[in-house]
Scaffold this motif. Structure first.
Motif, PDB file in Angstrom:
ATOM      1  N   VAL A  65       0.836  -1.208   0.000  1.00 50.93           N
ATOM      2  CA  VAL A  65       0.000   0.000   0.000  1.00 50.93           C
ATOM      3  C   VAL A  65       0.865   1.250   0.000  1.00 50.93           C
ATOM      4  CG1 VAL A  65      -1.618   1.362   1.369  1.00 50.93           C
ATOM      5  CG2 VAL A  65      -2.021  -1.085   1.045  1.00 50.93           C
ATOM      6  N   GLU A  66       1.865   1.288   0.875  1.00 45.23           N
ATOM      7  CA  GLU A  66       2.675   2.497   1.019  1.00 45.23           C
ATOM      8  C   GLU A  66       3.595   2.735  -0.178  1.00 45.23           C
ATOM      9  OE1 GLU A  66       4.510   1.699   4.792  1.00 45.23           O
ATOM     10  OE2 GLU A  66       2.991   2.859   5.886  1.00 45.23           O
ATOM     11  N   GLN A  67       4.167   1.666  -0.717  1.00 43.86           N
ATOM     12  CA  GLN A  67       5.162   1.832  -1.774  1.00 43.86           C
ATOM     13  C   GLN A  67       4.578   1.770  -3.178  1.00 43.86           C
ATOM     14  OE1 GLN A  67       8.428  -0.914  -1.202  1.00 43.86           O
ATOM     15  NE2 GLN A  67       8.887  -0.165   0.845  1.00 43.86           N
ATOM     16  N   GLU A  68       3.511   1.028  -3.371  1.00 46.36           N
ATOM     17  CA  GLU A  68       2.976   0.801  -4.708  1.00 46.36           C
ATOM     18  C   GLU A  68       1.644   1.510  -4.963  1.00 46.36           C
ATOM     19  OE1 GLU A  68       4.276  -1.300  -7.287  1.00 46.36           O
ATOM     20  OE2 GLU A  68       6.115  -1.195  -6.102  1.00 46.36           O
ATOM     21  N   ILE A  69       0.728   1.413  -3.980  1.00 50.97           N
ATOM     22  CA  ILE A  69      -0.644   1.856  -4.254  1.00 50.97           C
ATOM     23  C   ILE A  69      -0.842   3.343  -3.994  1.00 50.97           C
ATOM     24  CG2 ILE A  69      -3.058   1.547  -3.579  1.00 50.97           C
ATOM     25  CD1 ILE A  69      -2.423  -1.412  -3.109  1.00 50.97           C
ATOM     26  N   LEU A  70      -0.412   3.833  -2.848  1.00 46.85           N
ATOM     27  CA  LEU A  70      -0.616   5.257  -2.547  1.00 46.85           C
ATOM     28  C   LEU A  70      -0.010   6.168  -3.613  1.00 46.85           C
ATOM     29  CD1 LEU A  70      -0.375   5.966   1.294  1.00 46.85           C
ATOM     30  CD2 LEU A  70      -2.158   6.689  -0.284  1.00 46.85           C
TER      31      LEU A  70
END
Length: 410
Positions: A161-166
């Motif tokens: 979530v933090e590295q790819e999605i946000l």
């Protein structure tokens, strides 16, 4: 308004075998980044139901996070359900097969054939890297929504979530502004009482108040645009309204006490009767309070009733003074036994000794009652450290009597 939805998958989540910590974590993170969730839903391991939910969310939402079901076993159906919802087939990602083989080579193990299932993705899907585990995530566009699919393991999910999605969400919706959350922790006030007290505040645009009850504390949360210059003014107004019932600003009560011990190292002895070690155990949760703890006494709750009836505060004060003298500690914090619904607690310091005889204004179960008294004890300590009035006023306690014994001049 941007519509953001999370779908959690798995029978174990749906039926409560495990707590959905991923959903709570994602809700907090997304809110702070301006992507407040519009809806959360949970679906079991049923292909048709999951595919239908994915399709329905794609019709009504702008962003959809689908969590779980990307493992190698037969009940991991998310990739297949996404393909069904999109009306496409599954195709093997040779790139991800090689990534998995490399991970297993690094482990010194041979990859099971079953893991090939984790490289089967809906046609046209874009891979989301998973540096922690073997299940890649993926992204696809369906109807009005951009959908992001993630593994259920929290350590893998959070990194993805933090590295790819946000970053992708922010690129898709650059108009969304990041929020900050400023926290104040209160003790001795009700949630409804705090809400009424703060209802008169005139908040600037985009400022929002929220509350979370976690007995015995009420957490007041102020959400603001990141770096807004009006934050200190509003925070100061909130502190004025809630006054001495604030036990921590940006820190929990225990961490606030710990910060005082870090700045002014003192030693502490604790003697507990009614609370039965709750204070001792609580103090272990912060490195500074743990280091400050010199000794702890756990005493039987069966005491002479005549002593409790005659001098409950005197007995607590004597216990506190004895604890300081016998252990050589700078401070002593004690509680006596419960008698007729009331209890005495005392704090002994180099500047004097304080005691109060109290009862709660409502009935609690034993565990919750002990927690309330333990919190009151630690709040006496915090107040003394902060230079506040040591015996406070609380909606949840009735103070039957109180006493202060100053240090006699030499």
């Amino acid at each position: 308004m941007l519509q953001v939805v999370m779908i959690s998958t798995g029978e174990e989540v749906l039926h409560g075998d495990i707590v959905d910590t991923n959903a709570a974590w994602l809700s907090r993170l997304f809110f702070q980044h301006g992507f407040a969730l519009s809806r959360r839903t949970t679906v079991g391991d049923h292909l048709e139901i999951l595919a239908s939910e994915i399709e329905q969310c794609s019709l009504t939402a702008d962003l959809v996070i689908v969590n779980g079901g990307l493992g190698p076993t037969t009940d991991d159906l998310t990739a297949q359900a996404a393909a069904v919802a999109a009306g496409v087939g599954l195709e093997q990602s040779e790139f991800w097969v090689e990534q998995m083989l490399e991970k297993y080579r690094a482990f010194g193990r041979e990859m099971p054939q079953g893991n090939l299932k984790q490289a089967m993705l809906p046609e046209g899907a874009e891979i989301l890297d998973n540096p922690v585990g073997t299940a890649c995530g993926f992204q696809m566009k369906l109807n009005r929504a951009h959908l992001f699919f993630t593994p259920g393991v929290p350590s893998e999910f959070q990194v993805m979530v933090e590295q790819e999605i946000l970053p992708r969400m922010k690129a898709l919706h650059p108009e969304v502004s990041t929020l900050e959350c400023h926290r104040l922790y209160c003790f001795g006030l009700s949630e409804s009482g705090i809400n009424d007290t703060l209802s008169t505040l005139n908040l600037p645009p985009l400022f929002q108040l929220g509350y979370r009850s976690s007995m015995p504390f009420i957490e007041v949360k102020l959400f603001t645009p990141k770096g807004d210059a009006q934050v200190p003014v509003v925070m100061n107004e909130i502190r004025k309204h809630l006054g001495e019932n604030i036990v921590g600003v940006g820190l929990t009560m225990l961490d606030t006490i710990g910060s005082h011990f870090s700045q002014s190292p003192l030693t502490l002895t604790v003697a507990e009767q009614f609370t039965g070690g709750d204070v001792l155990n609580w103090l272990q949760d912060n490195p500074a309070t743990q280091s400050a703890l010199s000794q702890a006494w756990l005493l039987t709750t069966h005491v002479d009733p005549s002593i409790s009836d005659a001098e409950p505060m005197g007995a607590a004060l004597a216990m506190a003074a004895a604890a300081r003298q016998q252990t050589g500690s700078d401070l002593a914090l004690v509680c006596g036994s419960l008698h007729e619904g009331a209890i005495s607690i005392a704090l002994s310091t180099p500047k004097g000794d304080w005691a109060q005889h109290v009862r709660t204004k409502r009935d609690y179960g034993n565990k919750a009652h002990r927690k309330m008294v333990a919190t009151l004890m630690l709040d006496m300590l915090r107040r003394w450290q902060s230079g506040e009035t040591v015996v406070g006023q609380y909606e949840s306690f009735e103070t039957l009597s109180e006493l202060f014994l100053p240090v006699e001049p030499m």
